[in-house]
Design a protein around this motif. Structure first.
Motif, PDB file in Angstrom:
ATOM      1  N   PRO A  48     -14.044 -28.321  -7.141  1.00 34.29           N
ATOM      2  CA  PRO A  48     -13.004 -27.416  -7.642  1.00 34.29           C
ATOM      3  C   PRO A  48     -13.456 -25.958  -7.600  1.00 34.29           C
ATOM      4  CG  PRO A  48     -13.177 -29.344  -9.051  1.00 34.29           C
ATOM      5  CD  PRO A  48     -14.336 -29.415  -8.090  1.00 34.29           C
ATOM      6  N   GLN A  49     -12.543 -25.071  -7.165  1.00 34.96           N
ATOM      7  CA  GLN A  49     -12.800 -23.641  -7.057  1.00 34.96           C
ATOM      8  C   GLN A  49     -12.030 -22.882  -8.128  1.00 34.96           C
ATOM      9  OE1 GLN A  49     -14.989 -22.519  -4.430  1.00 34.96           O
ATOM     10  NE2 GLN A  49     -15.270 -24.744  -4.373  1.00 34.96           N
ATOM     11  N   ASP A  50     -12.505 -21.691  -8.452  1.00 34.69           N
ATOM     12  CA  ASP A  50     -11.757 -20.825  -9.360  1.00 34.69           C
ATOM     13  C   ASP A  50     -10.417 -20.461  -8.738  1.00 34.69           C
ATOM     14  OD1 ASP A  50     -13.886 -20.831 -11.112  1.00 34.69           O
ATOM     15  OD2 ASP A  50     -14.661 -18.882 -10.468  1.00 34.69           O
ATOM     16  N   VAL A  51      -9.446 -20.140  -9.578  1.00 36.38           N
ATOM     17  CA  VAL A  51      -8.151 -19.715  -9.057  1.00 36.38           C
ATOM     18  C   VAL A  51      -8.303 -18.415  -8.263  1.00 36.38           C
ATOM     19  CG1 VAL A  51      -6.880 -20.809 -10.922  1.00 36.38           C
ATOM     20  CG2 VAL A  51      -7.579 -18.415 -11.156  1.00 36.38           C
ATOM     21  N   GLY A  52      -7.381 -18.208  -7.329  1.00 35.51           N
ATOM     22  CA  GLY A  52      -7.380 -16.970  -6.573  1.00 35.51           C
ATOM     23  C   GLY A  52      -7.799 -17.161  -5.133  1.00 35.51           C
ATOM     24  N   PHE A  53      -8.151 -16.034  -4.507  1.00 31.92           N
ATOM     25  CA  PHE A  53      -8.455 -16.001  -3.079  1.00 31.92           C
ATOM     26  C   PHE A  53      -9.951 -16.126  -2.832  1.00 31.92           C
ATOM     27  CE2 PHE A  53      -9.692 -13.791   0.765  1.00 31.92           C
ATOM     28  CZ  PHE A  53      -8.779 -14.258   1.698  1.00 31.92           C
ATOM     29  N   HIS A  54     -10.322 -16.935  -1.809  1.00 34.94           N
ATOM     30  CA  HIS A  54     -11.730 -17.110  -1.465  1.00 34.94           C
ATOM     31  C   HIS A  54     -11.901 -17.093   0.057  1.00 34.94           C
ATOM     32  CE1 HIS A  54     -12.603 -18.395  -5.604  1.00 34.94           C
ATOM     33  NE2 HIS A  54     -11.472 -19.075  -5.514  1.00 34.94           N
ATOM     34  N   ILE A 108      -6.234 -20.439  -4.050  1.00 38.23           N
ATOM     35  CA  ILE A 108      -6.163 -21.471  -5.084  1.00 38.23           C
ATOM     36  C   ILE A 108      -5.108 -21.029  -6.082  1.00 38.23           C
ATOM     37  CG2 ILE A 108      -7.445 -22.834  -6.763  1.00 38.23           C
ATOM     38  CD1 ILE A 108      -8.504 -23.046  -3.869  1.00 38.23           C
ATOM     39  N   PRO A 109      -4.009 -21.769  -6.238  1.00 35.09           N
ATOM     40  CA  PRO A 109      -2.901 -21.316  -7.089  1.00 35.09           C
ATOM     41  C   PRO A 109      -3.343 -21.041  -8.524  1.00 35.09           C
ATOM     42  CG  PRO A 109      -2.227 -23.174  -5.738  1.00 35.09           C
ATOM     43  CD  PRO A 109      -3.710 -23.043  -5.561  1.00 35.09           C
ATOM     44  N   SER A 110      -2.714 -20.012  -9.103  1.00 37.67           N
ATOM     45  CA  SER A 110      -3.001 -19.637 -10.485  1.00 37.67           C
ATOM     46  C   SER A 110      -1.696 -19.560 -11.277  1.00 37.67           C
ATOM     47  CB  SER A 110      -3.707 -18.281 -10.529  1.00 37.67           C
ATOM     48  OG  SER A 110      -2.840 -17.270 -10.046  1.00 37.67           O
ATOM     49  N   ASP A 111      -1.824 -19.567 -12.588  1.00 43.14           N
ATOM     50  CA  ASP A 111      -0.636 -19.491 -13.443  1.00 43.14           C
ATOM     51  C   ASP A 111       0.041 -18.126 -13.374  1.00 43.14           C
ATOM     52  OD1 ASP A 111      -1.027 -22.086 -14.257  1.00 43.14           O
ATOM     53  OD2 ASP A 111      -2.112 -21.544 -16.088  1.00 43.14           O
ATOM     54  N   ASP A 112      -0.708 -17.102 -12.924  1.00 44.07           N
ATOM     55  CA  ASP A 112      -0.146 -15.747 -12.921  1.00 44.07           C
ATOM     56  C   ASP A 112       0.025 -15.187 -11.512  1.00 44.07           C
ATOM     57  OD1 ASP A 112      -2.850 -15.484 -12.390  1.00 44.07           O
ATOM     58  OD2 ASP A 112      -3.124 -13.700 -13.618  1.00 44.07           O
ATOM     59  N   GLN A 113       0.144 -16.051 -10.513  1.00 46.59           N
ATOM     60  CA  GLN A 113       0.279 -15.538  -9.155  1.00 46.59           C
ATOM     61  C   GLN A 113       1.639 -14.874  -8.928  1.00 46.59           C
ATOM     62  OE1 GLN A 113      -0.608 -19.101  -6.971  1.00 46.59           O
ATOM     63  NE2 GLN A 113       1.498 -19.812  -6.948  1.00 46.59           N
ATOM     64  N   HIS A 132      -8.987 -12.302  -7.073  1.00 49.25           N
ATOM     65  CA  HIS A 132      -8.015 -12.460  -8.158  1.00 49.25           C
ATOM     66  C   HIS A 132      -8.419 -11.601  -9.361  1.00 49.25           C
ATOM     67  CE1 HIS A 132      -4.319 -14.249  -9.328  1.00 49.25           C
ATOM     68  NE2 HIS A 132      -4.811 -14.744 -10.444  1.00 49.25           N
ATOM     69  N   THR A 133      -9.714 -11.422  -9.563  1.00 46.46           N
ATOM     70  CA  THR A 133     -10.182 -10.489 -10.592  1.00 46.46           C
ATOM     71  C   THR A 133      -9.644  -9.094 -10.300  1.00 46.46           C
ATOM     72  OG1 THR A 133     -12.229 -11.727 -11.012  1.00 46.46           O
ATOM     73  CG2 THR A 133     -12.239  -9.377 -11.566  1.00 46.46           C
ATOM     74  N   TRP A 134      -9.670  -8.704  -9.048  1.00 45.60           N
ATOM     75  CA  TRP A 134      -9.304  -7.331  -8.678  1.00 45.60           C
ATOM     76  C   TRP A 134      -7.794  -7.152  -8.586  1.00 45.60           C
ATOM     77  CZ3 TRP A 134     -13.277  -8.813  -4.573  1.00 45.60           C
ATOM     78  CH2 TRP A 134     -14.548  -8.876  -5.188  1.00 45.60           C
ATOM     79  N   ARG A 135      -7.071  -8.205  -8.212  1.00 42.53           N
ATOM     80  CA  ARG A 135      -5.606  -8.139  -8.282  1.00 42.53           C
ATOM     81  C   ARG A 135      -5.170  -7.917  -9.727  1.00 42.53           C
ATOM     82  NH1 ARG A 135      -4.813 -13.838  -5.142  1.00 42.53           N
ATOM     83  NH2 ARG A 135      -4.736 -13.134  -2.967  1.00 42.53           N
ATOM     84  N   ARG A 136      -5.721  -8.703 -10.617  1.00 39.38           N
ATOM     85  CA  ARG A 136      -5.386  -8.554 -12.036  1.00 39.38           C
ATOM     86  C   ARG A 136      -5.783  -7.172 -12.550  1.00 39.38           C
ATOM     87  NH1 ARG A 136      -7.676 -14.452 -14.160  1.00 39.38           N
ATOM     88  NH2 ARG A 136      -5.759 -15.647 -13.853  1.00 39.38           N
ATOM     89  N   SER A 137      -6.928  -6.695 -12.087  1.00 42.14           N
ATOM     90  CA  SER A 137      -7.388  -5.372 -12.520  1.00 42.14           C
ATOM     91  C   SER A 137      -6.419  -4.285 -12.069  1.00 42.14           C
ATOM     92  CB  SER A 137      -8.792  -5.093 -11.972  1.00 42.14           C
ATOM     93  OG  SER A 137      -9.740  -5.995 -12.515  1.00 42.14           O
ATOM     94  N   LEU A 138      -5.996  -4.350 -10.812  1.00 38.43           N
ATOM     95  CA  LEU A 138      -5.020  -3.377 -10.319  1.00 38.43           C
ATOM     96  C   LEU A 138      -3.723  -3.484 -11.104  1.00 38.43           C
ATOM     97  CD1 LEU A 138      -4.081  -1.218  -8.320  1.00 38.43           C
ATOM     98  CD2 LEU A 138      -3.421  -3.074  -6.753  1.00 38.43           C
ATOM     99  N   HIS A 139      -3.296  -4.685 -11.377  1.00 36.95           N
ATOM    100  CA  HIS A 139      -2.062  -4.918 -12.138  1.00 36.95           C
ATOM    101  C   HIS A 139      -2.129  -4.237 -13.503  1.00 36.95           C
ATOM    102  CE1 HIS A 139       0.668  -7.415 -14.709  1.00 36.95           C
ATOM    103  NE2 HIS A 139       1.455  -7.298 -13.646  1.00 36.95           N
ATOM    104  N   GLU A 140      -3.269  -4.318 -14.167  1.00 34.14           N
ATOM    105  CA  GLU A 140      -3.431  -3.682 -15.482  1.00 34.14           C
ATOM    106  C   GLU A 140      -3.591  -2.168 -15.350  1.00 34.14           C
ATOM    107  OE1 GLU A 140      -3.191  -5.324 -18.428  1.00 34.14           O
ATOM    108  OE2 GLU A 140      -2.655  -7.056 -17.187  1.00 34.14           O
TER     109      GLU A 140
END
Length: 367
Positions: free
Chosen positions: A89-95, A126-131, A352-360
């Motif tokens: 299993p991988q973390d959610v987001g892009f890899h 990897i699909p996430s709840d906040d995509q 996905h860390t950086w997408r969320r960061s940009l979003h905030e």
């Protein structure tokens, strides 16, 4: 072979097959095709656990491995020469990932290609709840323009991508603030538009009334080669010249910008955060809003004289060093600096860390 040895071998085979069966039973068989596959390709696939399963036809290969997250997973060949295997299993987001066929690392032919890890290669989502923050929705959309701008300092014509918000082409009397957004090491100017979904994040925020419309400029952050592990030896001045003295002026001349320090921001991820900190420290007259994603951090003494800094935003994934981000930001706030920290839950040093960061970060800009 005597009876006891035969009996022991039979037991070992039964136990071995049982263990394999147990291992296979533990994999949830609800795999679906990845959202970033080449058209018409079923593989790679992702299941609800975040496992990646892929296939490749290589009948003459002696071995094939799925290489993702720095871990290699053995794939198994069937009678026709098709290799199949899956990851943990991988973390959610892009890899980023690749296949290793008899020692040669190659892209998976089933996926779209992305520039990362110093190469054009495969990517998996990897699909996430906040995509939904970067989903393509029925909202007004901006445009991403690829531009060429002259660079006298490097004697080249360099590339950048420019996002203009919805309505830019029609509202010809309106000017906009600008964010200069940098990629990480071994990535390039395509990374934020492709992997980062920067334009879709902005389209959705603007449609929701959560962010002011602004222009985003994304360019290649390297002017000289530097080996991995030696980023501390990177000389920022050549790229600073490209960005501040050449690209900023080009954008101001060719786009309707609010061309002053108050309406100009810079942010970056990983190596891009290092560049952002260095340039905004060297040239506080150019940028007023600063974003550092998963990398550099500010100490109060480094910005205490910069009274025209409007915002410092610092972030990382919860699997990185959130304590350091919080500590640094709280120290800035105690020194009277408008500082905000953010932690992306369940992610590490990844997009996905950086997408969320940009979003905030985008919701705080130019307010």
């Amino acid at each position: 072979m005597n009876y006891k040895i035969k009996s022991l071998l039979a037991i070992f085979l039964i136990v071995g097959n049982y263990c394999v069966a147990q291992s296979n039973d533990q994999i949830v068989e609800d795999f679906e095709s990845s959202s970033v596959n080449q058209p018409g390709h079923v593989y790679p696939m992702v299941n609800s656990e975040g496992r990646v399963r892929t296939q490749v036809f290589a009948p003459d290969a002696k071995y094939v491995k799925l290489d993702i997250g720095g871990v290699k997973y053995d794939m198994v060949k069937d009678a026709e020469g098709m290799w199949t295997g899956e990851s943990a299993p991988q973390d959610v987001g892009f890899h980023y990932y690749q296949l290793n066929i008899d020692g040669a690392s190659v892209p998976d032919p089933g996926t779209l290609l992305y520039f990362g890890a110093c190469r054009w290669g495969s990517g998996i989502e990897i699909p996430s709840d906040d995509q939904n923050i970067f989903a393509v929705k029925d909202v007004p959309h901006g445009h991403v323009h690829e531009i060429l701008f002259p660079s006298e300092s490097t004697k080249t014509c360099r590339t950048a991508f420019v996002y203009t918000p919805p309505g830019y082409e029609n509202q010809t009397s309106k000017s906009y603030p600008v964010l200069y957004l940098q990629h990480g090491y071994c990535e390039n100017e395509t990374s934020w538009p492709a992997q980062g979904k920067a334009n879709l994040i902005m389209d959705n925020l603007i449609a929701e009334g959560k962010a002011k419309p602004f222009i985003i400029v994304m360019t290649y952050g390297m002017t000289n080669d530097i080996e991995f592990g030696k980023l501390r030896e990177f000389d920022i001045i050549p790229f600073q010249t490209v960005l501040v003295d050449e690209l900023v002026s080009y954008v101001d001349e060719n786009y309707r910008t609010l061309s002053n320090q108050e309406n100009r921001a810079m942010a970056g991820l990983s190596m891009g955060s290092m560049e952002t900190k260095a340039i905004t420290t060297n040239r506080p007259d150019v940028f007023s809003h600063i974003g550092l994603f998963s990398g550099a951090l500010y100490a109060p003494e480094e910005v205490k004289e910069q009274s025209n800094v409007k915002l410092i935003f610092q972030s990382c994934g919860s699997k990185e060093r959130p304590e350091a981000v919080q500590k640094s930001t709280e120290a800035l706030k105690e020194a009277g600096i408008n500082a905000v920290w953010y932690v992306s839950e369940g992610t590490a040093h990844e997009f996905h860390t950086w997408r969320r960061s940009l979003h905030e970060f985008a919701q705080l800009l130019f307010k």
